[in-house]
Design an enzyme around this catalytic site. Structure first.
Site, PDB file in Angstrom:
ATOM      1  N   ASP A   1       0.295  -0.842  -4.898  1.00  0.00           N
ATOM      2  CA  ASP A   1      -0.925  -0.360  -5.556  1.00  0.00           C
ATOM      3  C   ASP A   1      -0.753   0.968  -6.288  1.00  0.00           C
ATOM      4  OD1 ASP A   1      -0.699   1.156  -3.245  1.00  0.00           O
ATOM      5  OD2 ASP A   1      -2.828   1.046  -2.723  1.00  0.00           O
ATOM      6  N   ASN A   2       0.205   1.787  -5.822  1.00  0.00           N
ATOM      7  CA  ASN A   2       0.502   3.061  -6.494  1.00  0.00           C
ATOM      8  C   ASN A   2       1.815   3.577  -5.942  1.00  0.00           C
ATOM      9  OD1 ASN A   2      -2.278   3.853  -4.576  1.00  0.00           O
ATOM     10  ND2 ASN A   2      -0.292   4.695  -4.014  1.00  0.00           N
TER      11      ASN A   2
ATOM     12  N   ASP B   1       0.841  -1.192   0.000  1.00  0.00           N
ATOM     13  CA  ASP B   1       0.000   0.000   0.000  1.00  0.00           C
ATOM     14  C   ASP B   1       0.881   1.248   0.000  1.00  0.00           C
ATOM     15  OD1 ASP B   1      -2.197   1.602   0.142  1.00  0.00           O
ATOM     16  OD2 ASP B   1      -3.082   0.601   1.877  1.00  0.00           O
ATOM     17  N   ASP B   2       0.841   2.013  -1.075  1.00  0.00           N
ATOM     18  CA  ASP B   2       1.630   3.254  -1.178  1.00  0.00           C
ATOM     19  C   ASP B   2       3.135   3.011  -1.095  1.00  0.00           C
ATOM     20  OD1 ASP B   2      -0.788   4.526  -1.287  1.00  0.00           O
ATOM     21  OD2 ASP B   2      -0.489   5.773   0.479  1.00  0.00           O
TER      22      ASP B   2
ATOM     23  N   HIS C   1     -10.964  -2.504  -0.202  1.00  0.00           N
ATOM     24  CA  HIS C   1     -11.048  -1.214  -0.891  1.00  0.00           C
ATOM     25  C   HIS C   1     -11.815  -1.221  -2.214  1.00  0.00           C
ATOM     26  CE1 HIS C   1      -8.734   2.793  -0.422  1.00  0.00           C
ATOM     27  NE2 HIS C   1      -9.641   2.636   0.497  1.00  0.00           N
TER      28      HIS C   1
ATOM     29  N   CYS D   1      -5.372   3.941  -4.714  1.00  0.00           N
ATOM     30  CA  CYS D   1      -5.513   2.558  -4.258  1.00  0.00           C
ATOM     31  C   CYS D   1      -6.748   1.826  -4.760  1.00  0.00           C
ATOM     32  CB  CYS D   1      -5.435   2.508  -2.752  1.00  0.00           C
ATOM     33  SG  CYS D   1      -6.133   3.936  -1.924  1.00  0.00           S
TER      34      CYS D   1
END
Lengths: 521, 521
Positions: A285-286, A35-36, A138, A75
């Site tokens: 995710d990003n 995540d991130d 999410h 996300c």
């Protein structure tokens, strides 16, 4: 003896009798989605503190993809793209409330993953796969959107980001689910100490993953594990054992714990003797959320900007494929590839044909990493922000049709997606259209997108003549999905998730009062 | 049979009789110093194209130093510091013509390395070492400053940068020397095609290095090879075999050829059976020259700015130590270390005490990489620009006492040391003093120097209280050398280097008319 330990021992004992899973059987599939986490957060990708020994070893034993992209710099759409193999603009994970806006699934979102979409675990089920998601979902938190309604057999984790703590009056704390019922809430049963950053959630997610693997090994059923830990998303957290251990502060502590967890999972596969029958893919995710500042955000290495943007820092991801005995160790593969390829590739590994009733954006990467790692497939990468195609990469060239970081208003509030970076005419604070004359970069010579190629050059004209038809074709044939991220309503928040009665944790649902969500970026 | 081949074969034959060089004998020493190569140019340090397999393998077999620094963000002072173990402000490789100016040795420079300095090969000679420099010297080009007058037994290369071509009227083309006589000039006998970038100079330098190694192996004499190739300095060049091979354009081609050459040299050591008795260190003279644009400059990875500046991008260098059987393979060492340590470390390896009549800035790194790689020595890094101490690093903290990129005038001319980067108050275009309240960064959390720590925090005050006495002590005890880079004169250019008569390449020396050199940066 506790359940998991017993399961584990049984699995060990059953080694010799379980060698049925030969080359012909479809492999287990593990997708680890961070995540991130940024491209530059791995030692093998240049993080100066070099604190990811397990991921670096995974790369040394597997295949590194330096040109791997997410489908969106945020996300929810990214995760929806992974599980559907389709761009968010197709699968509905976008908004039309504004032009080129990043939208996601906060607690007030009304929508979620459309029932018309086909998710990876739904198809894998046909081949006998048992699927579990551990961590962040999410894709919508209302009952019909949850994982067990969308192909997963098991879930341990949360439907939304771990923002908080809230006082449960204006906004409830986010629930943590075990399968279809909540088992507590963040900051209540599942603590994150906002002051110290301490939380044992990654350890819980690790144990959930390991137990699932053990169980499936014992049951001799192929499995899909979607391991989506969220410790590197602000508020960043780590367990006591890792807090203060990194040279990089709290964010680095979280990375170290995730790296440790990846190592534990791979090691467990080896211990169980299923490393040759389990395909593992690690990505994020990003890009790193640079706006979260130095102690709560990661690194996008040499790339421009970060999360929320369609520059390389927003969408290029760390990516490692690992499958001993199948993927040659220590190779680097320059295929332009995407999180959506994980959908198509997983189906290919499972021996399942992809759905033929819809447009898919994912490639089958198996020929690339199994047979001919030097035969790259010529395919474009599309960089979307909400409903707008911002940029396209073809080969080493990237053409920006629109540029935007965020508005000056937001910048003045301290929201900066490109701190310390400013490329005139590129990192614009207004939505700037370049469709008549896109900004073109050569990402090999200029990975940081700092030197647009002059429109007066032959190179520019040549690239444009090759990219334009790709863009035209894409736009002409695109059938946009119904946008799912337009409406908000406080009534849809996690007031009373399934299972809340048993725990005495149901909160009063306020009256419905829907509005068009505002997406400032 | 040609000389080198014969030498090589003899060396092979002599294997069995040459095993005298045991553990007790001092090792051979090879220092490979690149020109303007950035920290981020190596695959193992995160270059996205991952085109340095030999350097990555060298790191895997050796020890990587992610916290290794040059002594100055420009080539001449950096090289003088390497060979003297002393900061340029001590050894005279700086100017007082302006405040905090970068000065080097262009053809019009009058000065060079002072005869009062002691250079590494001068001391190694006492222990029977034979020393050769291959490539760029840059410590002054007038007769008394050349390598063979300063401890080296052999030299093949050039005294200055390979700028050109010139028409030999206002400015001569730079000579290439073989030992004490010129054998031609760049762009004449030693071609660099400015249009295509083709030149076989790296191949020549490689062969010179290999032949020297072979010869020394045969003679059974310990050697010091200072291999200072310059292909990554603009104008960037590569030989035909490598041109167009990189994903990164011409600069990447040059890197690939240098990487290949490093591989060839290490491989030769193995073939000759002297890999266990040869200490090899790879690094660069300063950060990537970002102002040279995308096709002629490298990458400083996640670091701020580049060459000419005292931000991390200007002074942090790729660094690998390699010594099979002595240095444990695949380790990363976080010691704050410096190019000046190579002086002290080389003496230690040779069993020689360092000079005790002068201040030395280099540490002996052998305890760090031989015995206790986890015992780091607490030492500061000083970031100088000319006559000014711009910044100091202690542990993870760096304090900027002065900031400057370059003047607005220079920026308007297109000279930009931080393209696409702008950190308000940090990447200043005026010389900005912060001595009363230095800008402090935590380089672990914030390697890109984007988030100064607030002066209101306890952390800031704590760091300042620890760094201030270090700076005070340094300044109080510093004895600055006589500046060698103040005077310029067209008469001192390479008009008629030794050996020019034999070649008929002597040019008319203009009348002497000295002036104070201008150093705009």
């Amino acid at each position: 003896m506790s359940g998991p330990v017993l399961t584990f021992l049984c699995a060990l004992i059953c080694f010799s009798c379980a060698e049925k899973l030969g080359a012909a059987s479809p492999p287990n599939i593990i997708i680890m989605l961070m995540d991130d986490m940024g491209w530059g957060d791995l030692g093998v990708l240049g993080q100066p503190s070099k604190e990811t020994p397990n991921l670096d070893a995974m790369a040394a034993q597997g295949m590194l993809f330096p040109n791997f992209y997410t489908a969106n710099p945020l996300c929810s759409p990214s995760r929806a793209a992974l599980l559907t193999g389709r761009l968010p603009v197709r699968n509905g994970f976008y908004t039309t409330n504004g032009h080129a806006r990043n939208a996601y699934t906060p607690q007030e979102i009304v929508g979620g993953i459309s029932r018309d979409e086909i998710l990876l675990p739904q198809i894998l089920k046909k081949k006998g796969y048992i699927s579990k998601i551990v961590g962040k979902w999410h894709l919508g938190h209302r009952a019909q959107y949850l994982p067990l309604k969308n192909g997963f057999h098991q879930w341990f984790g949360a439907p939304n980001c771990h923002f908080g703590p809230y006082n449960n009056s204006g906004r409830p704390n986010v629930p943590v689910y075990n399968n279809s019922e909540m088992v507590g809430r963040y900051y209540e049963e599942f603590q994150i100490d906002r002051k110290t950053g301490e939380s044992n959630l990654t350890q819980i997610y690790l144990q959930e993953g390991l137990d699932f693997i053990n169980g499936q090994r014992l049951a001799q059923q192929p499995f899909f594990l979607y391991w989506a830990a969220d410790a590197t998303h602000a508020p960043v957290y780590a367990s006591r054992r890792f807090l203060g251990k990194s040279q990089r502060g709290r964010y680095g502590d979280a990375v170290m714990e995730l790296d440790y967890s990846v190592g534990q999972i791979l090691s467990r596969l080896r211990t169980l003797g299923i490393e040759n029958s389990t395909f593992v893919f690690f990505t994020s995710d990003n890009g790193a959320a640079l706006t979260s500042g130095p102690s709560e955000s990661g690194s996008n290495g040499p790339f421009l900007c970060g999360k929320e943007t369609t520059y390389e820092g927003g969408m290029r991801e760390p990516a490692i494929a690992w499958w001993p005995g199948h993927i040659t160790a220590g190779k680097v593969n320059f295929q332009l590839s995407s999180v959506m390829d994980l959908f198509t590739t997983s189906l290919s590994l499972a021996g399942i044909s992809p759905p033929d009733d819809r447009a898919l954006d994912g490639l089958d990467l198996t020929p690339v990493f199994l047979n001919s790692p030097h035969t790259l497939q010529n395919r474009p990468i599309f960089y979307y922000r909400g409903n707008e195609l911002m940029a396209v990469r073809l080969g080493q060239y990237k053409a920006h049709y629109w540029t935007w970081t965020n508005s000056l208003d937001e910048l003045k509030k301290g929201v900066n997606f490109c701190p310390g970076q400013e490329v005139p005419g590129v990192t614009t604070h207004e939505q700037k259209e370049h469709t008549m004359q896109p900004l073109i970069f050569h990402l090999g010579r200029d990975p940081g997108e700092k030197f647009p190629i002059s429109v007066l050059t032959e190179e520019y004209q040549d690239v444009l003549s090759r990219i334009s038809p790709v863009v035209d074709h894409h736009k002409k044939t695109l059938v946009a999905g119904i946008p799912q991220l337009n409406m908000c309503d406080v009534a849809v928040m996690n007031w009373a998730p399934a299972g809340c009665e048993k725990l005495g944790k149901c909160l009063k649902v306020p009256e419905s009062s829907p509005w068009k969500c505002e997406w400032p970026h």
